[in-house]
Write a protein that holds these residues in place. Structure first.
Motif, mmCIF file in Angstrom:
data_model
loop_
_atom_site.group_PDB
_atom_site.id
_atom_site.type_symbol
_atom_site.label_atom_id
_atom_site.label_comp_id
_atom_site.label_asym_id
_atom_site.label_seq_id
_atom_site.Cartn_x
_atom_site.Cartn_y
_atom_site.Cartn_z
ATOM 1 N N CYS A 188 -1.764 2.475 4.961
ATOM 2 C CA CYS A 188 -2.468 1.209 5.173
ATOM 3 C C CYS A 188 -3.254 1.283 6.490
ATOM 4 O O CYS A 188 -3.111 2.220 7.264
ATOM 5 C CB CYS A 188 -1.475 0.056 5.164
ATOM 6 S SG CYS A 188 -2.263 -1.568 5.027
ATOM 7 N N ASP A 189 -4.064 0.251 6.726
ATOM 8 C CA ASP A 189 -5.040 0.300 7.823
ATOM 9 C C ASP A 189 -4.508 0.845 9.147
ATOM 10 O O ASP A 189 -5.164 1.634 9.806
ATOM 11 C CB ASP A 189 -5.555 -1.113 8.131
ATOM 12 C CG ASP A 189 -6.466 -1.651 7.067
ATOM 13 O OD1 ASP A 189 -6.438 -1.134 5.945
ATOM 14 O OD2 ASP A 189 -7.198 -2.600 7.375
ATOM 15 N N ALA B 255 -8.548 1.544 5.714
ATOM 16 C CA ALA B 255 -7.570 2.575 5.347
ATOM 17 C C ALA B 255 -8.283 3.823 4.817
ATOM 18 O O ALA B 255 -7.969 4.951 5.215
ATOM 19 C CB ALA B 255 -6.589 2.033 4.326
ATOM 20 N N SER C 4 -3.680 2.121 -0.969
ATOM 21 C CA SER C 4 -4.427 1.290 -0.032
ATOM 22 C C SER C 4 -5.635 0.694 -0.749
ATOM 23 O O SER C 4 -5.964 1.079 -1.879
ATOM 24 C CB SER C 4 -4.841 2.130 1.174
ATOM 25 O OG SER C 4 -5.415 3.342 0.741
ATOM 26 N N CYS C 5 -6.300 -0.233 -0.076
ATOM 27 C CA CYS C 5 -7.428 -0.940 -0.684
ATOM 28 C C CYS C 5 -8.423 0.069 -1.275
ATOM 29 O O CYS C 5 -8.727 1.092 -0.654
ATOM 30 C CB CYS C 5 -8.111 -1.836 0.345
ATOM 31 S SG CYS C 5 -7.086 -3.240 0.810
ATOM 32 N N CYS D 149 0.834 -1.208 0.000
ATOM 33 C CA CYS D 149 0.000 0.000 0.000
ATOM 34 C C CYS D 149 0.867 1.256 0.000
ATOM 35 O O CYS D 149 0.405 2.333 -0.376
ATOM 36 C CB CYS D 149 -0.919 0.010 1.210
ATOM 37 S SG CYS D 149 -1.942 -1.453 1.324
HETATM 38 FE FE1 FES Z 1 -3.235 -1.845 3.015
HETATM 39 FE FE2 FES Z 1 -5.812 -2.881 2.543
HETATM 40 S S1 FES Z 1 -3.897 -3.946 2.734
HETATM 41 S S2 FES Z 1 -5.165 -0.836 2.916
#
Ligand code: FES
Length: 574
Positions: free
Chosen positions: A129-130, A208, A201-202, A61
């Motif tokens: 990321c999260d 995230a 990110s996702c 990410c």
């Molecule tokens: Fe990093 Fe989903 S794996 S935001």
């Protein structure tokens, strides 16, 4: 703390000198080593701006963070500052065992101490990321060093065989179909290569993206930057402009510090945004931790009041149709905030010095695509995406993402089918012998903060294979675990107190009856008190951790309603 014997308030490289008992020597030594980095003497007199870089070779990410570091450096240099990049712990969701949550507090400690201990007048935080954004916000509040956050931004969705894919709602959708036998091994391999194809990110409203939006409404970012795609040139311009802002934060007297950004009013705004986004359940935990660092308790009863008044406005996966790139193109956070305006506390500050009211006034005529971000008068749902549940099974609360759940399961009494741990679930869930029907509720124990796995995203229990193959798509699942922000289903999470604390969840046995009522905000274990007392007396707590991080975690970690933070990191007296 300063070791300047004359009591001056040193700035720049003179800040936070090492303690040799001779401050001039410490500065002489520091300059020597900074000069060895190739900086000119003039550069070393400038305001110092740290760039907190969470990139790593294990963090997909953050793959583009070298570009963001360079962009932030440009902004700092052009504004007369000295850019000083430094690394901190990088926490990427799928790269860590037992789970990334287990290391969020480590990242927060690392970030807080490096912000405070190094000679930095201000900091640009780069997270994405999260867990990195929550960790950085927790750290920022505790260190209270002037800072601005730049999020990495979401990845782009990829066209694939007539549809679009992005991590990780589509990951789960296809995996569920693979488990059910609808998708074969060759196709799942092709899907795997197309789920996450760009930096960022996702690409859905997962944790995230939810946390990026929350960071923006709390005022930690430049306005309008939460949803800029990772690969868009505007993302680099946002980093450059944030670098320039950080120099202002480093030099001007009247600036907004992190602790001024986290107030009861701004936390309530953040909850409103979370509800309107149909955002991630994880955001409740992270927001509780961030607020906790400012001495503010996130009240789950208040969440329910707000949820009943706050409409879901955005049509994004995992609850709706679109991807984060659609959200960005539709007007992003500015559009959401303008729709929520009557419900928000408008006089909260932001890091730019502007109040939320001033920002929204300035953006009054900005573009919005109402097919993605609906007007408050025509919402996706008139009530918010999340509710807290209380009852004999969760005296201190549990969370249900109703916007991602099957409403036909909301009022239900059923038999519990219990898994005592993650290994127990892994061993039995797909067994043909498992005694389970579509009408049951699945219960997972010992997956909370102290359960040994750091409260993993295991609350999205898979539908037992034999039921999935028969076409079952959803059933009530209950645990003290978390769930990925990209997941969906009728899933009761964060049950508190958790099993490993001896909470009622630890006492459930297969065959017990459980009653869920979303209407009444209740979740109850229908077992007689004398029987529960017998089970409670026989309950055995988990074995103590022996050393290192495991030991610190087990000793200090708080429950979900307190953000799974460490007790010793809360403000004194909390
Ligand atoms: Fe990093 Fe989903 S794996 S935001």
């Amino acid at each position: 703390m300063t070791d300047d014997p004359k009591g001056h308030d040193p700035k720049g490289l003179a800040r936070n000198t090492s303690n040799y008992g001779d401050r001039d020597f410490a500065l002489y030594l520091r300059r020597t080593f900074m000069l060895s980095m190739g900086w000119s003497r003039e550069a070393l007199t400038r305001p110092t701006v740290g760039i907190c870089d969470t990139g790593s070779g294990l963090n997909n990410c953050h793959r583009h963070f070298p570009d963001l570091v360079r962009s932030a450096e440009r902004g700092i240099l052009a504004s007369g500052g000295l850019p000083l990049q430094f690394p901190t712990v990088s926490v990427c969701e799928p790269s860590l065992s037992p789970c990334s949550m287990y290391y969020r507090n480590l990242a927060a400690i690392d970030t807080e101490e490096m912000m405070r201990a190094q000679p930095l007048d201000a900091v640009v935080l780069l997270g994405g990321c999260d867990k990195t954004v929550p960790a950085q916000l927790m750290a920022a509040v505790s260190a209270n060093v002037p800072c601005v956050l730049v999020v990495g931004g979401p990845m782009m969705a990829m066209r694939f065989e007539g549809e679009r894919l992005s991590a990780c709602t589509d990951c789960r959708r296809f995996w569920a179909r693979f488990r059910a036998g609808d998708v074969d091994a060759a196709r799942i391999e092709r899907v795997e290569g197309n789920l996450a194809t760009t930096a960022g990110s996702c690409g859905v409203m997962g944790t995230a993206s939810t946390m990026a939006c929350i960071a923006e409404v709390l005022g930690f970012t430049l306005p309008g930057t939460a949803a800029i795609p990772a690969v868009h040139a505007d993302r680099m311009r946002a980093a450059e402009a944030s670098g320039a802002l950080a120099v202002r934060l480093a030099t001007e007297k009247s600036i907004v510090r992190p602790r001024e950004l986290v107030t009861p009013e701004s936390v309530e705004n953040a909850l409103r945004v979370l509800l309107a986004l149909g955002g991630s359940t994880n955001a409740i935990v992270h927001l509780a931790a961030i607020a906790g660092r400012a001495g503010i308790t996130l009240d789950l009863h208040r969440l329910n009041v707000l949820s009943d008044e706050t409409p879901v406005l955005v049509d994004l996966k995992p609850t709706g149709q679109g991807y984060m790139e659609d959200f960005h193109a539709a007007g992003a956070m500015g559009a959401v905030l303008r729709q929520l305006r009557p419900l928000l506390h408008l006089d909260v500050p932001t890091v730019t010095g502007e109040t939320l009211r001033e920002r929204l006034d300035r953006e009054e005529d900005a573009f919005v695509d109402h097919s993605v971000i609906r007007p408050a008068s025509d919402p996706i749902s008139p009530v918010g995406g999340l509710v807290a549940l209380f009852g004999s099974l969760a005296p201190n609360g549990a969370i249900l993402k109703r916007s991602a759940a099957d409403a036909t399961l909301f009022e239900k009494e059923a038999r519990a089918v219990v898994f005592s741990s993650l290994p127990d679930m892994a061993e039995r869930i797909d067994s043909g012998d498992l005694d389970v029907t579509a009408d049951d509720m699945l219960v997972l124990q010992n997956a909370g903060p102290k359960g040994g796995y750091g409260m993993p995203e295991a609350g999205y229990l898979p539908i037992p294979k034999k039921l999935a193959r028969a076409g079952l798509k959803d059933m009530v699942r209950i645990s003290d675990a978390r769930m990925s922000g990209t997941a969906f289903g009728t899933i009761v999470l964060h049950v508190a107190p958790e099993s490993a604390e001896g909470g009622p969840l630890a006492l459930v046995r297969t065959g017990d009856r459980i009653r869920l009522s979303v209407k009444e905000r209740r979740i109850d274990l229908l077992v007689a008190e004398d029987e529960l007392a017998r089970r409670r007396a026989a309950w055995v707590p988990p074995a103590p951790a022996l050393r290192g991080w495991d030991k610190l975690w087990q000793r200090e970690v708080l429950q979900a309603p307190e953000g799974v933070d460490f007790a010793f990191l809360r403000p004194e007296g909390q």
